[in-house]
Design a protein around this motif. Sequence first.
Motif, PDB file in Angstrom:
ATOM      1  N   ALA A 146       0.689  -1.306  -0.010  1.00 39.45           N
ATOM      2  CA  ALA A 146       0.083  -0.116   0.040  1.00 39.45           C
ATOM      3  C   ALA A 146       0.721   1.196  -0.225  1.00 39.45           C
ATOM      4  O   ALA A 146       0.351   2.211  -0.642  1.00 39.45           O
ATOM      5  CB  ALA A 146      -0.926   0.004   1.163  1.00 39.45           C
ATOM      6  N   ALA A 147       1.875   1.213   0.780  1.00 40.64           N
ATOM      7  CA  ALA A 147       2.945   2.258   0.886  1.00 40.64           C
ATOM      8  C   ALA A 147       3.604   2.607  -0.654  1.00 40.64           C
ATOM      9  O   ALA A 147       3.985   3.706  -0.782  1.00 40.64           O
ATOM     10  CB  ALA A 147       4.033   2.188   1.875  1.00 40.64           C
ATOM     11  N   MET A 148       3.658   1.578  -1.250  1.00 34.25           N
ATOM     12  CA  MET A 148       4.204   1.770  -2.530  1.00 34.25           C
ATOM     13  C   MET A 148       3.213   2.359  -3.744  1.00 34.25           C
ATOM     14  O   MET A 148       3.492   2.384  -4.927  1.00 34.25           O
ATOM     15  CB  MET A 148       4.523   0.384  -3.096  1.00 34.25           C
ATOM     16  CG  MET A 148       5.918  -0.174  -2.530  1.00 34.25           C
ATOM     17  SD  MET A 148       6.187  -1.987  -2.685  1.00 34.25           S
ATOM     18  CE  MET A 148       6.162  -2.147  -4.414  1.00 34.25           C
ATOM     19  N   GLY A 149       1.889   2.370  -3.419  1.00 35.75           N
ATOM     20  CA  GLY A 149       0.859   2.634  -4.242  1.00 35.75           C
ATOM     21  C   GLY A 149       0.122   1.502  -4.635  1.00 35.75           C
ATOM     22  O   GLY A 149      -0.754   1.620  -5.625  1.00 35.75           O
ATOM     23  N   GLY A 150       0.389   0.476  -4.270  1.00 35.73           N
ATOM     24  CA  GLY A 150      -0.450  -0.899  -4.803  1.00 35.73           C
ATOM     25  C   GLY A 150      -1.723  -1.269  -3.847  1.00 35.73           C
ATOM     26  O   GLY A 150      -1.882  -0.410  -2.915  1.00 35.73           O
ATOM     27  N   GLN A 151      -2.317  -2.264  -4.563  1.00 39.14           N
ATOM     28  CA  GLN A 151      -3.607  -2.625  -3.851  1.00 39.14           C
ATOM     29  C   GLN A 151      -3.486  -3.937  -3.237  1.00 39.14           C
ATOM     30  O   GLN A 151      -3.215  -4.898  -4.207  1.00 39.14           O
ATOM     31  CB  GLN A 151      -4.847  -2.500  -4.828  1.00 39.14           C
ATOM     32  CG  GLN A 151      -6.256  -2.798  -4.116  1.00 39.14           C
ATOM     33  CD  GLN A 151      -7.373  -2.372  -5.372  1.00 39.14           C
ATOM     34  OE1 GLN A 151      -6.998  -2.409  -6.337  1.00 39.14           O
ATOM     35  NE2 GLN A 151      -8.770  -2.795  -4.762  1.00 39.14           N
ATOM     36  N   ALA A 152      -3.618  -4.410  -2.042  1.00 41.89           N
ATOM     37  CA  ALA A 152      -3.649  -5.765  -1.713  1.00 41.89           C
ATOM     38  C   ALA A 152      -4.233  -5.996  -0.417  1.00 41.89           C
ATOM     39  O   ALA A 152      -4.758  -4.947   0.231  1.00 41.89           O
ATOM     40  CB  ALA A 152      -2.110  -5.938  -1.264  1.00 41.89           C
TER      41      ALA A 152
END
Length: 262
Positions: free
Chosen positions: A58-64
Amino acid sequence: MISTTQQGRFVGKAAVVTGGSRGIGAAVARRLAAEGAAVAIGYRGNQEAADALVAELAAMGGQAIAVQADVADPGQTAALIERTVVEFGHLDVVASCAGVEHFGALETITPADFDRVFTVNTRGQLFTVQHAVPHLPAGGRIVLTSSVSASKAVFHHALYAASKAAVESMVLNLSAELGTRGIAINAIAPGGTNTDMAAENAQRYVHPDLAGTQEPARLLGTRYALRRLAEPEEVAAGYAFLASEDAAYMTGRTLRLDGGAF
């Protein structure tokens, strides 16, 4: 944020990774997310590690998301798949990375050992495929996990190796069936990889006659042309390749990532 150049291949895709909280599975989840996929991280018991990975992505801009699921129980696997589809709206990629290790001389292997190893390594992967396929579109990708042990003799490793050899046969035979749906299925056979599981078992991969002669990881490294164990991120690149359109004409095959093992 994840850069545009990293996003390319899996933008708009949803993936599930079993055994995704540690080792190779965690590296696969990171790689798929880095290339744009929304990722469901399946884990058996280490919720702390799974939640930490979700926060990292999430901190990288991803969705998980993290979903507890023991692949030894097909019902939990089905629930993991269903949760993924509900959360992301679809499913495009399955990376089956959950597995257990086993070493033991022939006379020490028990029916309970057999059931434990085959239940996770073989049956677990079969039912992951079974539950995922109804949700996968044409162009869907499945990547299972074998091992170089399936085709390379290791002392006291017969049970584990057999469970992984069965996976390779499964992939080969399911490719014809799933090909009628436009779904590709392949496997990765990693060699020695620098994970916590490898660290726990490195000494056991060394033949007893050589035990104690060198530090195990260094001795194992001499068995590879590249003179070292793989890093999980290097193995994850293979999963990403097989899950992508770059492998559009590859199915039923097992890709060895073994650093030139000899």
